[in-house]
Design an enzyme around this catalytic site. Sequence first.
Site, PDB file in Angstrom:
ATOM      1  N   HIS A 186      -7.092  -6.660  -0.703  1.00 43.69           N
ATOM      2  CA  HIS A 186      -5.999  -5.606  -0.437  1.00 43.69           C
ATOM      3  C   HIS A 186      -4.993  -6.073   0.667  1.00 43.69           C
ATOM      4  O   HIS A 186      -3.909  -5.919   0.153  1.00 43.69           O
ATOM      5  CB  HIS A 186      -6.707  -4.229  -0.170  1.00 43.69           C
ATOM      6  CG  HIS A 186      -5.439  -3.277  -0.365  1.00 43.69           C
ATOM      7  ND1 HIS A 186      -4.779  -3.043  -1.384  1.00 43.69           N
ATOM      8  CD2 HIS A 186      -5.219  -2.386   0.907  1.00 43.69           C
ATOM      9  CE1 HIS A 186      -4.104  -1.611  -0.928  1.00 43.69           C
ATOM     10  NE2 HIS A 186      -4.283  -1.629   0.287  1.00 43.69           N
ATOM     11  N   ASP A 234       0.902  -1.112   0.090  1.00 44.86           N
ATOM     12  CA  ASP A 234      -0.045   0.067   0.182  1.00 44.86           C
ATOM     13  C   ASP A 234       0.720   1.322   0.004  1.00 44.86           C
ATOM     14  O   ASP A 234       1.965   1.174  -0.921  1.00 44.86           O
ATOM     15  CB  ASP A 234      -0.806  -0.121   1.151  1.00 44.86           C
ATOM     16  CG  ASP A 234      -1.792   0.971   1.249  1.00 44.86           C
ATOM     17  OD1 ASP A 234      -2.727   1.035   0.551  1.00 44.86           O
ATOM     18  OD2 ASP A 234      -1.819   1.930   2.055  1.00 44.86           O
ATOM     19  N   TYR A 263      -1.705  10.998   1.574  1.00 45.34           N
ATOM     20  CA  TYR A 263      -2.459  11.501   0.421  1.00 45.34           C
ATOM     21  C   TYR A 263      -2.465  12.941  -0.032  1.00 45.34           C
ATOM     22  O   TYR A 263      -2.528  13.400  -1.168  1.00 45.34           O
ATOM     23  CB  TYR A 263      -4.093  11.227   0.583  1.00 45.34           C
ATOM     24  CG  TYR A 263      -4.163   9.366   0.957  1.00 45.34           C
ATOM     25  CD1 TYR A 263      -4.428   8.658  -0.178  1.00 45.34           C
ATOM     26  CD2 TYR A 263      -3.959   8.932   2.074  1.00 45.34           C
ATOM     27  CE1 TYR A 263      -4.491   7.110   0.118  1.00 45.34           C
ATOM     28  CE2 TYR A 263      -4.155   7.570   2.213  1.00 45.34           C
ATOM     29  CZ  TYR A 263      -4.498   6.902   1.230  1.00 45.34           C
ATOM     30  OH  TYR A 263      -4.374   5.386   1.404  1.00 45.34           O
TER      31      TYR A 263
END
Length: 325
Positions: free
Chosen positions: A296, A104, A231
Site C-alpha cells: 500500500h 490513500d 472514515y
Amino acid sequence: MEEVKHKTMRVNGINMHIAEMGQGPIVLFLHGFPELWYSWRHQMPFMAAHGYHVVAPDLRGFGDTTGAPKGDFTKFTTLHVVGDLVELLNIIAPDQKVFLVGHDWGAMISWAMCLYRPDKIKALVNMSVPFFPRNPIIRPTVALRAIYGEEYYVIRFQEPGEIEEEFAQIGTKTVLEKMLTIRDPEPLKLPKGKPFDDSPVILPPWLTEKDVDYYAAKYEHTGFTGGLNYYRALDLNWELTAPWTGAKIEVPVKFIVGDLDLTYNSAGVKDYINKGGLKKNVPLLEDVVILKGVAHFLQQEMPDEVNEHIHVFFQSFSSSETSAL
C-alpha cells in the site's frame, strides 16, 4: 530533508502546516492515513531538484495542522478538506493551475478536488485508491458492511472513541508499525478488543526506526481521531455529493497502485481498473501502472520508481522545467 521549509498558513478557518521545497511549477502532495506530509520525504527533494515547487501539507486533523474540531467528524468531509486546499492554492498559486499527487485518503481528496474544482488542477498522479463514482442506491458503510462484515477496518473506525481506546492500550508506535508494514492483500480486519496480533514487527528496509519515531511523535501529540474522522464522514460525503452523481474526472491522470495493495485486491477493483471501468469514469486517464510485489505505501516502498513516474508524467505538461538531473 534539511532544505524543507515549514510554515503555518491560515486557511478556511484552520491553521495548516505545510512543508515545501524548490521553485517552479507547484506540485501539491496529499497524504493518507496514518501518514503525514512526511510520507512524501522521497518525492519532495527529487521533484524540487527537477524544477518544481513542491508543497506537502498536513491535512485537516493531522500532524501540525490545527484548528479543526476533532470531536465533530462532520467537519471532515471532502468538501471541508478540498475547501482548505483551494484556499491554500488561492494564497500560494493565485490564478494558476497546479500539479496534484495523492495517496490513500489523499487520493480520495484529490479525486474530490478534481470533481469540485478542476479549474485548479493541471494534471494528477493518484495512487492506491481509484476513482469510484457515487452509487446513488446505497450508502458506503452499508455496502462495506455487507461485503466485508463488522470487523472490516472501515466499519471498526466508525464508532467515535472505540478504536482509539484499543489503539491507546496497544501504544501509538506499535499501532503505526503494524499499519505501515501491512503486506497481506486480503481485506484488513481488526477484531474487536484485539485489532492486531502479538507478533513482533520487523521493519522493512524502506521504513526506518527514525521514520516511525517521527510519525509516532506526531500521533502521540494529536491522537488518531483527526484521521479517523475521514472514515466517519464517509456516509455524510455520500449525502453531500449527490449533485455530482454521474460526474466524471475531467483532468489528465496517471494512476499507480501496487499489486499487493489492499485496495487493488478489494472485491471487483482489479477488473474495474484493468477492464475499462476506471477509464470510463476518468476519460483523460493516460496511464495505469501496476507495481509488482509492492504493497500500500508505494511512494515510500518504491520511491525511485514512483518519482520517475511522477516526473515523466508532469514533464509533458511543463514548459518551464529545468533539465533533468
